[in-house]
Design a protein around this motif. Sequence first.
Motif, PDB file in Angstrom:
ATOM      1  N   ASN A 223       0.838  -1.200   0.000  1.00 42.53           N
ATOM      2  CA  ASN A 223       0.000   0.000   0.000  1.00 42.53           C
ATOM      3  C   ASN A 223       0.874   1.251   0.000  1.00 42.53           C
ATOM      4  N   MET A 224       0.360   2.305  -0.594  1.00 43.95           N
ATOM      5  CA  MET A 224       1.070   3.577  -0.583  1.00 43.95           C
ATOM      6  C   MET A 224       0.858   4.308   0.739  1.00 43.95           C
ATOM      7  N   SER A 225       1.902   4.970   1.210  1.00 43.18           N
ATOM      8  CA  SER A 225       1.809   5.922   2.314  1.00 43.18           C
ATOM      9  C   SER A 225       2.106   7.297   1.736  1.00 43.18           C
ATOM     10  N   PHE A 226       1.321   8.296   2.123  1.00 45.98           N
ATOM     11  CA  PHE A 226       1.439   9.628   1.527  1.00 45.98           C
ATOM     12  C   PHE A 226       2.033  10.616   2.529  1.00 45.98           C
TER      13      PHE A 226
ATOM     14  N   ASN B  55      -2.547   3.728   4.575  1.00 47.83           N
ATOM     15  CA  ASN B  55      -3.674   2.851   4.291  1.00 47.83           C
ATOM     16  C   ASN B  55      -3.382   1.506   4.939  1.00 47.83           C
ATOM     17  N   ASP B  56      -4.163   1.146   5.943  1.00 48.56           N
ATOM     18  CA  ASP B  56      -3.923  -0.086   6.688  1.00 48.56           C
ATOM     19  C   ASP B  56      -4.755  -1.254   6.196  1.00 48.56           C
ATOM     20  N   ASP B  57      -5.473  -1.082   5.057  1.00 51.76           N
ATOM     21  CA  ASP B  57      -6.267  -2.180   4.522  1.00 51.76           C
ATOM     22  C   ASP B  57      -5.361  -3.324   4.086  1.00 51.76           C
ATOM     23  N   ASP B  58      -5.921  -4.533   4.057  1.00 55.49           N
ATOM     24  CA  ASP B  58      -5.135  -5.710   3.688  1.00 55.49           C
ATOM     25  C   ASP B  58      -5.157  -6.003   2.192  1.00 55.49           C
ATOM     26  N   ASN B  59      -5.740  -5.092   1.401  1.00 55.06           N
ATOM     27  CA  ASN B  59      -5.807  -5.228  -0.060  1.00 55.06           C
ATOM     28  C   ASN B  59      -6.748  -6.330  -0.530  1.00 55.06           C
TER      29      ASN B  59
ATOM     30  N   VAL C   1      11.761  -1.410   7.448  1.00 48.41           N
ATOM     31  CA  VAL C   1      11.187  -0.259   6.762  1.00 48.41           C
ATOM     32  C   VAL C   1       9.681  -0.334   6.924  1.00 48.41           C
ATOM     33  N   PHE C   2       9.116   0.624   7.651  1.00 47.96           N
ATOM     34  CA  PHE C   2       7.691   0.567   7.957  1.00 47.96           C
ATOM     35  C   PHE C   2       6.846   0.969   6.751  1.00 47.96           C
ATOM     36  N   ASP C   3       7.208   2.080   6.110  1.00 46.61           N
ATOM     37  CA  ASP C   3       6.485   2.548   4.925  1.00 46.61           C
ATOM     38  C   ASP C   3       7.245   2.097   3.687  1.00 46.61           C
TER      39      ASP C   3
ATOM     40  N   VAL D 104       9.505   6.531  -3.055  1.00 45.30           N
ATOM     41  CA  VAL D 104      10.581   5.590  -2.761  1.00 45.30           C
ATOM     42  C   VAL D 104       9.912   4.300  -2.325  1.00 45.30           C
ATOM     43  N   ALA D 105      10.125   3.237  -3.080  1.00 49.07           N
ATOM     44  CA  ALA D 105       9.496   1.948  -2.791  1.00 49.07           C
ATOM     45  C   ALA D 105      10.568   0.930  -2.438  1.00 49.07           C
TER      46      ALA D 105
END
Length: 440
Positions: free
Chosen positions: A70-73, A84-88, A192-194, A211-212
Motif C-alpha cells: 500500500n502507498m503511504s502519503f 492505508n492499513d487495509d489488507d488489499n 522499513v515501515f512505509d 521511494v518503494a
Amino acid sequence: MAKKIIVAGGGHGGIACAMLLSKEGFDVTVYEKNSRGNMGYDWTDIFNSKAFGDIGLPMPPEDKVLSFENMSFVPPSERIILRNDDDNSGNTDIKMERSEIYNYIISAAEDAGVKFVYETEILAPVMAGDRVIGIKTDKGDFLGDLVIDACGCNSPVRANLPECCGVQAEMGEMEKFYVYRAFYNREDAGEVFDKYKVYLMPKDVFGIVWVADDEDYSDILIGEFSPLTKDGALEKAERFRKENPVLGRELLRGGDMVTIPVRQTLAVMVADGYAAIGDSAFMTVPIIGSGIANAFRAAKILADTVIADETETYSAETLWDYEYNYQTKIGFGLSSLALIKLLLAKLTTEQLDYLFESGIITIKELQVSDEPGGALIDVNPELLGKASALIKNKKLVSLVLGLGKDIALLTGVNKTLPRYYSRRAVQAWAKRYNSVFKIK
C-alpha cells in the motif's frame, strides 16, 4: 480484400486494438521505432487487472504478477504520514514488469495475425487533403485505410495533422510529467515501515516523489511538472536517499528520463482515417499518469467502432462513436482530476499541509484507481463543503470554492458532448472543453 489498418507506435492500447481487429479479419500492421527487446520503459507498473478481460485475454500467468505494498502519503512538511492499513483484499490492481506486459499482449496479437515492423521511426502522417491515408517513416511511406495513433504523448502523427482536423497537436503547460525512475540496490536499513512512500509536492520538487522498498531492489521516481534534467533528478535523489537509507547507490536498471501525460483526455481524438489511443490521446489518470488499463478499455471501444462501420470509410463521422463512448464511460469520470492538479499547482506548501493536517484530505481521498468510476481524489460536495467550513485562510477558501465552480462548469460542458459528429459542432464543443482547463 481485408481493410488495411496501420497502428503507428507500439503503445499498449494500439497493440490491443490491433489484436481485436485482426481477429475480425482486418489486415493489421504495427510500426514501432524500438526493437522488439526494447519496448516500453524498463520499470514495473501497477494497474487494474480487469482491463485484460476487457480485451478478451485471461489473466497473465501467476509468476508474472508481482506483489506490492500500500502507498503511504507524505505532505510537503513531512510532519505526518497518511497510511492505508487495509489488507488489499478485494483489490483488483496488479503489478507487472512492463516488459512482461508487452510480451503477453504482443504474443496474443501475433497469434491473432498482427504483423510487427520494428526499428522504424514514424515521422508524420501521410495526408490526402484532410484525410490521413498512411504514415511517413524513415523507411518510407506506408499507406492504409485507417491509422491508429499509438505513438505516445509526443506523437509525430498527431503533432503534424493539419489544423482543419481539429486535433490538438501539442500539450500545454502543466500537462505532462518529466519523470526520472530508477531501480537501485537495496541497502540493509533495518525494518522499513512505509515500503511505498509517496511524497506530495515535497520541498524543491514541483510534483511527486516515491521511494518503494522491494525485497530485491529499491525504486525511486521523481516526477515534476516543470522540465527536469537527469543531473537535476540525480541531485534531488540524494536528498531522498538520506531520508530513506534503504535506497542504495548501485543502479540496477532504469535511470532514464521520460515524459508522461497528466491531463484531461484529448478533446478530439478522431479525424478522417485517424484515431488516437492511449498516451497519444492523453488517456492516463491525471496527476499519477497511470494509463495501461484505460488504453486497453479504449482498444475494445475503438475496435468495436471500426468493426461496426458498414461504410468502411473510417471517417471522423463513423469513428465518432469511439470518442463518445470512451469519454462518457471513462474520460469524463477522470477529467475533474485535471482540475485538481491545476489547483495543487497553485497552493503554497503551507496550504497543502493544512489540507492534510486538518483532516480535510484523508487517506480515503488519496486512493489510486484506474478502474472506471475510480479517482485519485474523491471530489464530492461533502469534501468541498468540509474544506469551505474548516479553512480559515481566505485565499485557500477562494481557491477551493473556485475548484467547485470549475468542476460544476466541466460537468455541464461534458453533458453537451455532441452525440453525432459534425466538424463545426465538435470543434465548438472542444473549444469549450479545453477552456475549462486553462490556467487562470
